[in-house]
Design a protein around this motif. Sequence first.
Motif, PDB file in Angstrom:
ATOM      1  N   LEU A 105       9.077 136.594 -53.661  1.00  0.00           N
ATOM      2  CA  LEU A 105       7.656 136.872 -53.458  1.00  0.00           C
ATOM      3  C   LEU A 105       7.400 138.375 -53.533  1.00  0.00           C
ATOM      4  O   LEU A 105       6.497 138.836 -54.246  1.00  0.00           O
TER       5      LEU A 105
ATOM      6  N   ASN B 193       2.390 136.794 -48.160  1.00  0.00           N
ATOM      7  CA  ASN B 193       1.711 136.517 -49.427  1.00  0.00           C
ATOM      8  C   ASN B 193       0.276 137.011 -49.406  1.00  0.00           C
ATOM      9  O   ASN B 193      -0.209 137.620 -50.359  1.00  0.00           O
TER      10      ASN B 193
ATOM     11  N   ALA C  24       6.126 132.493 -45.401  1.00  0.00           N
ATOM     12  CA  ALA C  24       5.579 133.288 -46.504  1.00  0.00           C
ATOM     13  C   ALA C  24       4.092 133.580 -46.367  1.00  0.00           C
ATOM     14  O   ALA C  24       3.575 134.490 -47.010  1.00  0.00           O
ATOM     15  N   HIS C  25       3.355 132.801 -45.569  1.00  0.00           N
ATOM     16  CA  HIS C  25       1.894 132.819 -45.696  1.00  0.00           C
ATOM     17  C   HIS C  25       1.269 134.184 -45.411  1.00  0.00           C
ATOM     18  O   HIS C  25       0.420 134.636 -46.164  1.00  0.00           O
TER      19      HIS C  25
ATOM     20  N   ARG D 169       3.027 125.510 -54.015  1.00  0.00           N
ATOM     21  CA  ARG D 169       4.428 125.835 -53.765  1.00  0.00           C
ATOM     22  C   ARG D 169       4.787 125.658 -52.288  1.00  0.00           C
ATOM     23  O   ARG D 169       5.884 125.209 -51.948  1.00  0.00           O
TER      24      ARG D 169
ATOM     25  N   GLN E 253      -8.055 144.959 -52.521  1.00  0.00           N
ATOM     26  CA  GLN E 253      -8.926 144.699 -51.367  1.00  0.00           C
ATOM     27  C   GLN E 253      -8.328 145.187 -50.053  1.00  0.00           C
ATOM     28  O   GLN E 253      -8.975 145.083 -49.020  1.00  0.00           O
TER      29      GLN E 253
ATOM     30  N   PHE F   6      -1.002 139.821 -51.973  1.00  0.00           N
ATOM     31  CA  PHE F   6      -2.015 139.446 -52.958  1.00  0.00           C
ATOM     32  C   PHE F   6      -3.245 140.344 -52.856  1.00  0.00           C
ATOM     33  O   PHE F   6      -3.772 140.835 -53.848  1.00  0.00           O
ATOM     34  N   ARG F   7      -3.689 140.582 -51.649  1.00  0.00           N
ATOM     35  CA  ARG F   7      -4.893 141.386 -51.482  1.00  0.00           C
ATOM     36  C   ARG F   7      -4.656 142.866 -51.801  1.00  0.00           C
ATOM     37  O   ARG F   7      -5.553 143.555 -52.286  1.00  0.00           O
TER      38      ARG F   7
ATOM     39  N   PHE G 246       7.724 139.604 -57.118  1.00  0.00           N
ATOM     40  CA  PHE G 246       6.576 139.313 -57.979  1.00  0.00           C
ATOM     41  C   PHE G 246       5.491 140.361 -57.814  1.00  0.00           C
ATOM     42  O   PHE G 246       4.814 140.734 -58.770  1.00  0.00           O
ATOM     43  N   TYR G 247       5.334 140.851 -56.597  1.00  0.00           N
ATOM     44  CA  TYR G 247       4.302 141.859 -56.351  1.00  0.00           C
ATOM     45  C   TYR G 247       4.852 143.280 -56.465  1.00  0.00           C
ATOM     46  O   TYR G 247       4.210 144.231 -56.016  1.00  0.00           O
TER      47      TYR G 247
ATOM     48  N   GLN H 272       1.560 122.431 -49.406  1.00  0.00           N
ATOM     49  CA  GLN H 272       0.345 122.062 -48.671  1.00  0.00           C
ATOM     50  C   GLN H 272      -0.707 121.414 -49.561  1.00  0.00           C
ATOM     51  O   GLN H 272      -1.766 121.012 -49.071  1.00  0.00           O
TER      52      GLN H 272
ATOM     53  N   ASP I  57      -3.177 129.314 -41.917  1.00  0.00           N
ATOM     54  CA  ASP I  57      -4.331 129.906 -42.603  1.00  0.00           C
ATOM     55  C   ASP I  57      -5.056 130.899 -41.709  1.00  0.00           C
ATOM     56  O   ASP I  57      -5.455 131.990 -42.154  1.00  0.00           O
TER      57      ASP I  57
ATOM     58  N   PHE J 247      -0.220 129.126 -54.731  1.00  0.00           N
ATOM     59  CA  PHE J 247       0.531 129.432 -53.514  1.00  0.00           C
ATOM     60  C   PHE J 247       0.656 128.209 -52.622  1.00  0.00           C
ATOM     61  O   PHE J 247       1.719 127.879 -52.122  1.00  0.00           O
ATOM     62  N   ARG J 248      -0.431 127.488 -52.439  1.00  0.00           N
ATOM     63  CA  ARG J 248      -0.400 126.333 -51.542  1.00  0.00           C
ATOM     64  C   ARG J 248       0.383 125.158 -52.139  1.00  0.00           C
ATOM     65  O   ARG J 248       1.007 124.397 -51.413  1.00  0.00           O
TER      66      ARG J 248
ATOM     67  N   PHE K 255       4.974 133.538 -62.204  1.00  0.00           N
ATOM     68  CA  PHE K 255       5.636 133.698 -60.909  1.00  0.00           C
ATOM     69  C   PHE K 255       5.767 132.363 -60.198  1.00  0.00           C
ATOM     70  O   PHE K 255       6.760 132.082 -59.527  1.00  0.00           O
ATOM     71  N   TYR K 256       4.762 131.521 -60.358  1.00  0.00           N
ATOM     72  CA  TYR K 256       4.798 130.222 -59.700  1.00  0.00           C
ATOM     73  C   TYR K 256       5.374 129.131 -60.613  1.00  0.00           C
ATOM     74  O   TYR K 256       5.238 127.952 -60.335  1.00  0.00           O
TER      75      TYR K 256
ATOM     76  N   ASN L 204      -4.647 131.835 -57.635  1.00  0.00           N
ATOM     77  CA  ASN L 204      -3.569 132.231 -56.729  1.00  0.00           C
ATOM     78  C   ASN L 204      -3.506 131.320 -55.502  1.00  0.00           C
ATOM     79  O   ASN L 204      -2.433 130.898 -55.075  1.00  0.00           O
TER      80      ASN L 204
ATOM     81  N   ALA M 236     -16.138 140.467 -52.725  1.00  0.00           N
ATOM     82  CA  ALA M 236     -14.810 140.202 -52.152  1.00  0.00           C
ATOM     83  C   ALA M 236     -14.874 139.127 -51.073  1.00  0.00           C
ATOM     84  O   ALA M 236     -14.037 138.220 -51.021  1.00  0.00           O
TER      85      ALA M 236
END
Lengths: 285, 285, 285, 285
Positions: A130, A102, A98-99, C109, A112, A106-107, A133-134, C112, A256, C106-107, C133-134, C102, C252
């Motif tokens: 996921l 996501n 998912a990373h 879930r 952004q 999100f961005r 949600f977006y 991490q 990450d 996210f992490r 959502f979470y 966020n 940003a």
Amino acid sequence: MSLPRNHWVLTFVCADLPGIVHAVSGAVVESGGNITESQQFSSSDTGRFFMRLQVESEAGREVFEAALAPVVERYAMDWRLDTVGRPLRTLVLGSTAAHCVNDLLFRRRAGQLPVEIPLVLSNHGVLRDLAGFYDVPFESLPVTSPESKAAFERRVLEVVEEHDIELVVLARYMQIVSPELCERLAGRMINIHHSFLPGFKGANPYKQAHARGVKLIGATAHFVTSDLDEGPIIEQNVVRVDHTRTPAELVAIGQDEESRTLTTAVTWFAEHRVLLDGARTIIFR
Amino acid sequence: MSLPRNHWVLTFVCADLPGIVHAVSGAVVESGGNITESQQFSSSDTGRFFMRLQVESEAGREVFEAALAPVVERYAMDWRLDTVGRPLRTLVLGSTAAHCVNDLLFRRRAGQLPVEIPLVLSNHGVLRDLAGFYDVPFESLPVTSPESKAAFERRVLEVVEEHDIELVVLARYMQIVSPELCERLAGRMINIHHSFLPGFKGANPYKQAHARGVKLIGATAHFVTSDLDEGPIIEQNVVRVDHTRTPAELVAIGQDEESRTLTTAVTWFAEHRVLLDGARTIIFR
Amino acid sequence: MSLPRNHWVLTFVCADLPGIVHAVSGAVVESGGNITESQQFSSSDTGRFFMRLQVESEAGREVFEAALAPVVERYAMDWRLDTVGRPLRTLVLGSTAAHCVNDLLFRRRAGQLPVEIPLVLSNHGVLRDLAGFYDVPFESLPVTSPESKAAFERRVLEVVEEHDIELVVLARYMQIVSPELCERLAGRMINIHHSFLPGFKGANPYKQAHARGVKLIGATAHFVTSDLDEGPIIEQNVVRVDHTRTPAELVAIGQDEESRTLTTAVTWFAEHRVLLDGARTIIFR
Amino acid sequence: MSLPRNHWVLTFVCADLPGIVHAVSGAVVESGGNITESQQFSSSDTGRFFMRLQVESEAGREVFEAALAPVVERYAMDWRLDTVGRPLRTLVLGSTAAHCVNDLLFRRRAGQLPVEIPLVLSNHGVLRDLAGFYDVPFESLPVTSPESKAAFERRVLEVVEEHDIELVVLARYMQIVSPELCERLAGRMINIHHSFLPGFKGANPYKQAHARGVKLIGATAHFVTSDLDEGPIIEQNVVRVDHTRTPAELVAIGQDEESRTLTTAVTWFAEHRVLLDGARTIIFR
């Protein structure tokens, strides 16, 4: 009363000859434009010239194109004219991780990332919530055999056609892409790949990196070519690790780096900041 | 009247068993010591236990060794006892490039690098003045044939013997070291090597890195083993570069990374912070 | 038949005296434990000793506590015993900015971040969908007057009481916290703050940073004290920027640094890696 | 027979108006030049336009100046024309600390720093041998009173006059420069300053940073103005530190950052890559 201003972004690629900048800037002046950002580079490797401009102008696209037409023809340029900030039509291919997906979604929502994403297409269903949600459409098609893989790739091309997709992002899609698809989407398909010093071949590279005690791990975003993981590099990042990290922790740290490196590469591509010079990229940041 | 205090550094390596820390700390208490720095690590890869202590004590070396003797025997430990800050006897091997040698000699004089350097030995004469400025003896022996290479390596072993050398640093020595010398100096010979993402094999890697458009270049300091450039990694650094850099600029940037990475590795080694765990290093920073 | 193994994390803080490590490790041995991770530090600033252990043992908590009781009493220790990986009960305070919240959700879930979040409490409603959502409960209470601010802080303390909260995270909460609340939650409330070189006082620091042409911007995660933005620092990060960045782009970029810096600080706190030594933190990474 | 090629570097600063790029590039074309590097920036803060060009041409300086004269006049430009790689005449002011002076002299000799240094002038004698090793003239004048300080600064201006100095580098000179000297050397005097997050005022900042437990320390190279340590920033770097570092170690780490940051700033200045936009710098890297 002031007319509305347009903000254009232009890229030019051609053989490096004297007078190009003068000719291009002349066309900009002629159409009443004002240059707000400009970068250029002459490649001594390939003898090619690269330019990116942002121009504010009251003139519309036709006026602009008319002014540039003789320049473009004279220098046999590959060129693009686009509106600054226009969201790029982007297809995201995912799998189970998912990373990266996501981070992209999100961005995009946060304003952004200048993309619109008509579909997340995945070979698994786990990212459905996921995407939901977006508010991004989601579709999954299993890839378990040569036939289902071919079907998946046909669906990719259908979506590309249907939505006039400009960029395909492999957001940890984790499948080898066929040479045919690489060819069809050359220069507009970006992958993210873990990176180590030194590099490791074969399965479970994080375990190999752990065994070797590497002190830096990272990620590379690159164009996809049929030469696996060897396409032109767009962006790279690393972070420091030490001997106390388990292979599982290395994976989390690596994810990450993958997320932020891929998102950066997509942002630059969407802003027309990434140009190809043979096997390498010119990045006009 | 207070007695002078000694400041000891100790390292222990053994099979990981219950009670080691308790036994070692008991010996420290018994000899009147106070622990000022302590690190330990249990390797789940090899089942080995690693410990580094710094201890202040009025007791002399004999008292200390007597208190530790039964512990060391019971756990079959590899161990070392040294004085904190004692300069390590270090032989520097150079060639023509000055950057790494200059960095080592400057920092040694500035009191930032706990080594003494009885000799810089080189296969060229160009670093003679640099060594002279820092009052370090210098000797050059050409390496131009299998015979002269063997002679050079014999001279290395003579110097190691004569000065009881504890560390040999390949400061851009640029010659392949024979398997015999690797074997003789295993675990106490450090090399510095440029590093790229991805890695490049063969000649002129900076040119290859340029051609591929890499965005990060760096350096790796590692122990020398007969498996060329594949010994256990001690330290790594990278810096960001872009498409405008010429191969010559990449070289200059890479040299900076080489200097600082090698100096860091030597510092840690001289402070007994680098321990070997199979193919990887434990770094107690 | 092997018994289930417990994995404990312990922290100890006390005046630095000889024999502490020996005494603690003796209690570990006595209760059949095996140390898997250990860090210690003697502060020459405050004369205090800090220790963090991870111990595997078949023994239950009572056996462990009984073995440690005399040691803890003898050295007058502040100490904690917890299970490795137990999720910390964490209250998140938000406002309108989504980036930090966020990243935390996210992490968490993704497995991490070892926290459980019984509530996101905010002075605005805009983060409701994100929390939903979470699957995290969400509550908003406007803060528009001294009275409503006092009500908000009373609600914070109610939630802390009700859920036995161990950590309060100000995830861009953007309100000055009253000295009373700072006092009540001393050492367990973490804030995230933008950081610049040099620092800027007053409104709109990103605009000031732009005007001054700073080349690095970043973020600092710190404990909240009544001395605004001056509490003990837990973690800091910076990234490079240049003259082409608009104030909006600096914002940003700064938000990314805020997210990752806050998440890192929360992770370390939840793993009992953050200890206070007067005005500064000891971080056992 | 091919004529020798000249390689020119040009900088232009003026009010931002339409047509500048076209006018400048027209003059380049007219004099037979080929642009090899080009950067420009329009400052929305000050309404000023900045441009840096590198141009290869067979034409000599007079031809070039003649072609550019009408453009320069029309747009009321501040401009410079120089030869790429010409060593800048640089006066280095030192005191007792060797690290910055050593880095500048080593890199100049290595051919990595395009400066010539007719003199190192210091208020102490300790750097004499270092300067001597690098064959750079050295002079020391004590600064112990208002009178001797005034004498030192008069000597600075004499040397500036005598050698037509283009850049004065405060390489840890550690004296407050008088407003008069700041004024006389405005825009061509660079200082290096330690930097912390947060900043610290007053004596012994490394001790303060230690007490506060900062996690990042660094350095800032900036132009000197009469507003102490507040001149336009040219370059900044930081490195990570932790609670185990003593104030003395923080000093050593900080010195490394000072050396590399100052050397980078001097390199960019010498290559005409640093332009002033009010209180901030435009860096054309």
